[in-house]
Design a protein around this motif. Structure first.
Motif, mmCIF file in Angstrom:
data_model
loop_
_atom_site.group_PDB
_atom_site.id
_atom_site.type_symbol
_atom_site.label_atom_id
_atom_site.label_comp_id
_atom_site.label_asym_id
_atom_site.label_seq_id
_atom_site.Cartn_x
_atom_site.Cartn_y
_atom_site.Cartn_z
ATOM 1 N N LYS A 98 0.789 -1.108 0.001
ATOM 2 C CA LYS A 98 -0.146 0.024 -0.007
ATOM 3 C C LYS A 98 0.823 1.236 -0.056
ATOM 4 N N ASN A 99 2.036 1.054 0.494
ATOM 5 C CA ASN A 99 2.908 2.419 0.549
ATOM 6 C C ASN A 99 3.976 2.598 -0.519
ATOM 7 N N PHE A 100 3.700 1.595 -1.592
ATOM 8 C CA PHE A 100 4.821 1.780 -2.685
ATOM 9 C C PHE A 100 4.077 2.740 -3.739
ATOM 10 N N HIS A 101 4.881 3.271 -4.594
ATOM 11 C CA HIS A 101 4.553 4.336 -5.587
ATOM 12 C C HIS A 101 3.992 3.580 -6.627
ATOM 13 N N PHE A 102 4.286 2.121 -7.042
ATOM 14 C CA PHE A 102 3.696 1.616 -8.412
ATOM 15 C C PHE A 102 2.291 1.195 -8.021
ATOM 16 N N LYS A 103 1.486 1.118 -9.367
ATOM 17 C CA LYS A 103 -0.047 1.040 -9.349
ATOM 18 C C LYS A 103 -0.125 -0.645 -9.197
ATOM 19 N N LYS A 104 -1.164 -1.248 -8.663
ATOM 20 C CA LYS A 104 -1.445 -2.535 -8.489
ATOM 21 C C LYS A 104 -2.621 -2.842 -9.047
ATOM 22 N N ILE A 105 -2.543 -4.101 -9.828
ATOM 23 C CA ILE A 105 -3.382 -4.520 -10.688
ATOM 24 C C ILE A 105 -3.901 -6.183 -10.318
ATOM 25 N N TYR A 106 -5.232 -6.082 -10.392
ATOM 26 C CA TYR A 106 -5.707 -7.729 -10.055
ATOM 27 C C TYR A 106 -6.139 -8.109 -11.571
ATOM 28 N N ILE A 107 -5.771 -9.385 -11.652
ATOM 29 C CA ILE A 107 -6.266 -10.062 -13.037
ATOM 30 C C ILE A 107 -6.729 -11.429 -12.706
ATOM 31 N N ASP A 108 -7.967 -11.605 -12.916
ATOM 32 C CA ASP A 108 -8.586 -12.967 -13.061
ATOM 33 C C ASP A 108 -8.956 -13.575 -14.412
ATOM 34 N N ALA A 109 -8.066 -14.546 -14.729
ATOM 35 C CA ALA A 109 -7.990 -14.985 -16.151
ATOM 36 C C ALA A 109 -9.353 -15.811 -16.503
ATOM 37 N N PHE A 110 -10.206 -16.340 -15.396
ATOM 38 C CA PHE A 110 -11.161 -17.145 -15.819
ATOM 39 C C PHE A 110 -12.201 -16.791 -14.686
ATOM 40 N N ALA A 111 -12.686 -15.571 -15.149
ATOM 41 C CA ALA A 111 -13.384 -15.014 -13.884
ATOM 42 C C ALA A 111 -14.977 -15.287 -13.786
ATOM 43 N N GLY A 112 -15.440 -15.948 -14.785
ATOM 44 C CA GLY A 112 -16.825 -16.305 -14.729
ATOM 45 C C GLY A 112 -17.926 -15.520 -14.380
ATOM 46 N N THR A 113 -18.893 -15.408 -13.675
ATOM 47 C CA THR A 113 -19.926 -14.424 -13.401
ATOM 48 C C THR A 113 -19.793 -13.899 -12.275
ATOM 49 N N GLY A 114 -18.842 -13.959 -11.333
ATOM 50 C CA GLY A 114 -18.712 -13.448 -10.102
ATOM 51 C C GLY A 114 -19.482 -14.336 -8.829
ATOM 52 N N SER A 115 -20.151 -15.217 -9.231
ATOM 53 C CA SER A 115 -20.967 -16.013 -8.311
ATOM 54 C C SER A 115 -20.596 -17.500 -8.495
ATOM 55 N N ILE A 116 -20.899 -18.323 -7.669
ATOM 56 C CA ILE A 116 -20.735 -20.072 -7.743
ATOM 57 C C ILE A 116 -21.863 -20.338 -6.900
ATOM 58 N N THR A 117 -22.567 -21.365 -7.254
ATOM 59 C CA THR A 117 -23.586 -22.101 -6.679
ATOM 60 C C THR A 117 -23.288 -23.596 -6.410
ATOM 61 N N THR A 118 -23.707 -24.078 -5.512
ATOM 62 C CA THR A 118 -23.538 -25.390 -5.073
ATOM 63 C C THR A 118 -24.505 -26.425 -6.316
ATOM 64 N N ARG A 119 -23.855 -27.649 -6.278
ATOM 65 C CA ARG A 119 -24.599 -28.736 -7.318
ATOM 66 C C ARG A 119 -26.090 -28.777 -7.250
ATOM 67 N N ASP A 120 -26.595 -28.722 -5.919
ATOM 68 C CA ASP A 120 -27.957 -28.949 -5.703
ATOM 69 C C ASP A 120 -28.595 -27.690 -5.891
ATOM 70 N N GLY A 121 -27.980 -26.701 -6.086
ATOM 71 C CA GLY A 121 -28.770 -25.315 -6.158
ATOM 72 C C GLY A 121 -29.161 -24.772 -4.853
ATOM 73 N N GLN A 122 -28.732 -25.047 -3.754
ATOM 74 C CA GLN A 122 -29.137 -24.746 -2.531
ATOM 75 C C GLN A 122 -28.099 -23.669 -1.991
ATOM 76 N N ARG A 123 -26.992 -23.343 -2.387
ATOM 77 C CA ARG A 123 -26.189 -22.488 -1.918
ATOM 78 C C ARG A 123 -25.331 -21.724 -2.768
ATOM 79 N N GLU A 124 -25.172 -20.411 -2.670
ATOM 80 C CA GLU A 124 -24.593 -19.575 -3.443
ATOM 81 C C GLU A 124 -23.275 -18.822 -2.848
ATOM 82 N N ILE A 125 -22.295 -18.746 -3.422
ATOM 83 C CA ILE A 125 -21.020 -17.972 -2.597
ATOM 84 C C ILE A 125 -20.429 -17.060 -3.748
ATOM 85 N N ALA A 126 -19.602 -16.227 -3.102
ATOM 86 C CA ALA A 126 -18.848 -15.148 -4.068
ATOM 87 C C ALA A 126 -17.766 -15.710 -4.687
#
Length: 279
Positions: free
Chosen positions: A31-59
């Protein structure tokens, strides 16, 4: 209606816990360094994941990165599927409007888009944290080489161990397409000499010339050696995710492309600590 990615099991949560644990530490350390910080997610999907039974959703990983207390200067989310990329854009617009201007969603092949990002950014003034979570064997070794050459990436790579192992047939009889896939995944054909030996049972009535002679541990160590051929620093304790039969499914690896000894030491200390935590 949104199309959610399918949940892989408890190991999915553990994988994301490891990633976010490092992500938080990374942002704090830099956080105290001068360079900019970049996050890259190469297989990002939709942003949400659901259980196989459809009963639970996680980020998913993209949403978790945006939820972090500290923020990156830029976010690059890559998703090949056009529908999923659109859903991801909608998620950003609705849930993170204040960050939307620094979020770039690239709809396309991960190898192509990563190569483009690497060439477009001046890495003298930027640093990146990359999450590689392919659906199968999509990541090409040449892409890893391109990433390493920037000397500016910290990389988390969920290596598709079971996909590789399935192609390594015990009798050595592999289709050419499988051989080509393994060469692309591992960067050369030396794996053949590492994983196979002459069949001691060969006789006049057998056409089997070689046989697989590599345990799961042997394959794991070879993968790490290959990563060390490209990256100057690689965590020594990758996380092995197994299935119900305790067979390896994925190898969660960490590598850093910086040639700075202090940066390597700090990154490895954080990554290996997180990987070593019992869950």
């Amino acid at each position: 209606m949104s199309e959610l990615q399918q949940f892989g099991g408890d190991w999915t949560i553990e994988k994301l816990d490891i990633l976010t644990g490092y992500l938080d530490a990374y942002l704090t350390a830099l956080k105290n360094f001068h360079f900019k910080k970049i996050y890259i997610d190469a297989f990002a999907g939709t942003g949400s994941i659901t259980t196989r039974d459809g009963q639970r959703e996680i980020a998913g990983s993209a949403r978790l990165a945006l939820l972090a207390d500290n923020h990156f200067d830029q976010y690059y989310f890559i998703e090949k599927d056009k529908k999923k990329a659109a859903q991801l854009q909608q998620m950003v617009n609705v849930e993170f409007p204040k960050l939307s201007k620094c979020v770039h969603i690239k709809q396309g092949d991960a190898n192509t888009e990563l190569t483009s990002i690497c060439s477009a950014i001046d890495w003298r003034f930027n640093r990146a944290l990359l999450f590689l979570d392919p659906y199968a064997t999509e990541v090409s070794w040449t892409t890893l080489e391109t990433i390493a050459k920037t000397e500016s990436f910290d990389v988390w790579y969920l290596f598709p161990f079971s996909a590789l192992n399935r192609m390594l047939r015990r009798d050595g009889h592999m289709e050419q397409s499988w051989i080509d896939c393994i060469n692309r995944l591992l960067g050369d054909s030396n794996w053949m000499d590492e994983f196979y030996k002459e069949d001691p049972q060969i006789d006049l009535f057998s056409d089997n010339k070689i046989i697989k002679d590599a345990s799961s541990k042997d394959i794991e160590q070879y993968i790490l050696r290959r990563l060390k051929d490209v990256f100057p620093a690689v965590a020594s304790n990758p996380k092995v995710f197994v299935n119900e039969k305790q067979s390896p499914m994925f190898l969660f690896c960490f590598a850093i492309s910086s040639n700075n000894p202090k940066a390597q030491k700090l990154a490895l200390k954080i990554a290996e600590h997180i990987l070593g935590k019992k869950r």
